[in-house]
Design an enzyme around this catalytic site. Structure first.
Site, short mmCIF file in Angstrom:
data_model
loop_
_atom_site.label_atom_id
_atom_site.label_comp_id
_atom_site.label_asym_id
_atom_site.label_seq_id
_atom_site.Cartn_x
_atom_site.Cartn_y
_atom_site.Cartn_z
N ASP A 134 0.81 -1.23 0.00
CA ASP A 134 0.00 0.00 0.00
C ASP A 134 0.84 1.27 0.00
O ASP A 134 0.46 2.28 -0.59
CB ASP A 134 -0.94 0.02 1.21
N ASP B 21 5.78 0.28 3.29
CA ASP B 21 6.11 -0.95 4.01
C ASP B 21 5.87 -2.16 3.10
O ASP B 21 5.66 -2.02 1.91
CB ASP B 21 5.29 -1.05 5.31
N TYR C 283 -5.14 0.67 9.35
CA TYR C 283 -6.30 0.99 8.51
C TYR C 283 -7.60 0.69 9.23
O TYR C 283 -8.46 -0.02 8.75
CB TYR C 283 -6.21 0.26 7.16
N GLU D 9 5.68 9.75 3.27
CA GLU D 9 5.34 8.41 2.77
C GLU D 9 4.39 8.51 1.58
O GLU D 9 3.38 9.21 1.63
CB GLU D 9 4.70 7.57 3.87
#
Length: 506
Positions: free
Chosen positions: A92, A95, A243, A483
């Site tokens: 996603d 990571d 999430y 990120e």
């Protein structure tokens, strides 16, 4: 012998030409916004790069035409812990975990981008469809068992305790699922939306694949609706705080039903929306659209059925969509949005750029529907035209691409100045080609905390962006600002396609 006529003078010729041009403009009003003005940016280049980014996020066995070549195969035994094949899909963000919830939303937004603006994408259409298919191939694997969806691969807590390349992963590839006993309506309904929207993308180019996607979408939505429960409750220790769903699952049910109505044209889903719309939050005033809350997207999508397809039974969604759009308009009576001093829409500290790209997409998409229907937005008596919506969206995208106080592009690889230290394991560590030996779990943290620029350029990655004061430190450990994520890029694909086309770049 024909009667002679006096030669036409130059002023008369010019007058005739002006009249013809004026007549043409009047005859084709819906194309008035496609003016080949001098563009602020190379939107076509940004579009190309925004799609290349997805190749850098791929998990699984990479194809021969892989364009981000410093990435190699990874996660080739994913799913083995549960004796299923879950190879493929996307990481996603920065990571090495595969989270099904944001992956499905990314897929839906890529599909919506293609459905609205694919006709403008020219050579990038194939790349956009490849990006979608990489996700849907995985989602089909994840939904192969009835009333079961595999929603995550990887233990996020243990993954985040390491800073290692996806090719070196040795953290547990834990497999997380939802089923009748542990439901997860948010992720199930979003997965249905992803499969249904993608079925429309492939309807003409691959009918067999399209039918498979739609059939699966129908069964997945039935599961989502029948076995209701928040996946943040049943799977809290695995999905939170990464999430967690804070908005509940009602928005995903409305969103999923909207996509199934669009994909099937079945009265079943129209009746479902009419019967449950208000219960599912159609008229709520929330004005944030992203991987967690889909209400605004559902309102705009359903407004098309009324505005463009003249489905009178959904007429109230024009008002619902207007309310959301009005919340974004600076100075409008119901404006709820805040902007940085440099003009960037600012929703929250953590990965704010995702809301910039999603709002920009909805603005250009709603402007398209309004233009087709010859309508405007009514913000408490203040009239807002489609042109104004496009102008606001353009300003946001231009800020992202470098028109900001720092003169910084927030898309890696675009423009002369962009983030050098993005929070991304694969980008920050030496590539397999330059350093074949394994980099152990904890060994990478010395690089993560250093100020050395990332050796591997993740082309097209859009980072979380500046803070509310337009500041951006470009620090790798700052995952709020540095990120990238797939769901930041997905709606941007549609907005860039529109802008590149409207400026004659595509």
């Amino acid at each position: 012998m024909a009667a002679s006529s006096s030669p036409t003078s130059l002023p008369q010729i010019l007058t005739i030409l002006l009249l013809l041009i004026s007549a043409a403009a009047t005859a084709f009003p819906t194309n008035n916004h496609r003016l080949h003005r001098v563009a602020s940016h190379n939107y076509k280049d940004a579009l190309t790069k925004s799609l290349i980014f997805f190749e850098g996020q791929r998990s699984g066995k990479l194809p021969p035409n892989q364009r981000i070549t410093w990435r190699k195969n990874s996660g080739l035994s994913d799913g083995a812990a549960a004796k299923v094949d879950l190879v493929g899909g996307y990481y996603d963000a920065g990571d090495n975990v595969k989270f099904g919830f944001p992956m499905a939303f990314t897929t839906t937004m890529l599909s919506w981008s293609v459905l609205e603006f694919g006709g403008m994408m020219k050579g990038e259409l194939g790349n956009a469809k490849e990006a979608i298919r990489w996700a849907t191939d995985y989602l089909l694997k994840a939904t192969a068992e009835p009333d079961v969806i595999y929603v995550q691969v990887g233990d996020a807590t243990k993954d985040h305790a390491c800073w290692e390349r996806p090719e070196d992963m040795d953290t547990p590839r834990t497999v997380i699922k939802i089923d009748r006993n542990t439901p997860g309506t948010e992720v199930a309904a979003e997965t249905a939306a992803a499969l249904a929207s993608a079925s429309l993308v492939f309807r003409k180019s691959d009918r067999t694949y399209s039918k498979l996607l739609l059939k699966r979408a129908i069964s997945v939505f039935e599961f989502a609706d029948k076995y209701r429960g928040s996946y943040s409750s049943g799977l809290k220790k695995f999905v939170c705080p990464y999430y967690c769903s804070y908005s509940g699952f009602q928005d995903e049910l409305l969103w999923g039903a909207a996509w199934l109505q669009k994909a099937t044209r079945s009265p079943k889903y129209l009746n479902y929306i009419q019967a449950n719309g208000i219960t599912l939050g159609a008229d709520e005033t929330d004005n944030t659209f992203g991987w967690d809350n889909k209400h605004a997207g559902a309102r705009v999508l359903l407004s098309k059925a009324f505005l463009v397809q003249k489905l009178q039974s959904l007429h109230e969604y024009k008002g619902h969509a207007d309310n959301f759009i009005c919340s974004l308009i600076p100075g409008a009576p119901f404006s709820q949005s805040e902007f940085t001093p440099g003009g960037l829409l600012f929703k929250m500290d953590d990965s704010n750029m995702q809301y910039v790209t999603s709002a920009s997409f909805l603005l250009v998409t709603y402007a398209k529907y309004l233009t087709q229907a010859r309508k405007v937005v009514n913000c408490g008596g203040s009239i807002v035209t489609p042109k104004r919506l496009r102008s606001i969206a353009k300003k946001q995208v231009d800020y992202l691409l470098g028109d900001n106080p720092l003169k910084m592009s927030y898309m890696v690889g675009y423009g002369p100045r962009y983030p050098q230290r993005i929070h991304h394991r694969g980008s920050s560590l030496p590539s397999i080609a330059s350093h074949p030996a394994k980099i152990e779990c904890g060994s990478g943290f010395s690089i993560m905390h250093s100020d050395i620029p990332n050796p591997n350029v993740l082309i097209g990655a859009v980072v979380g962006g500046p803070d509310e004061h337009d500041h951006f430190p470009d620090v790798r450990s700052d995952y709020f600002q540095s990120e990238p994520a797939t769901y930041i890029n997905a709606p941007l694909v549609g907005a860039l396609s529109y802008l590149a086309h409207s400026f004659g770049q595509l």
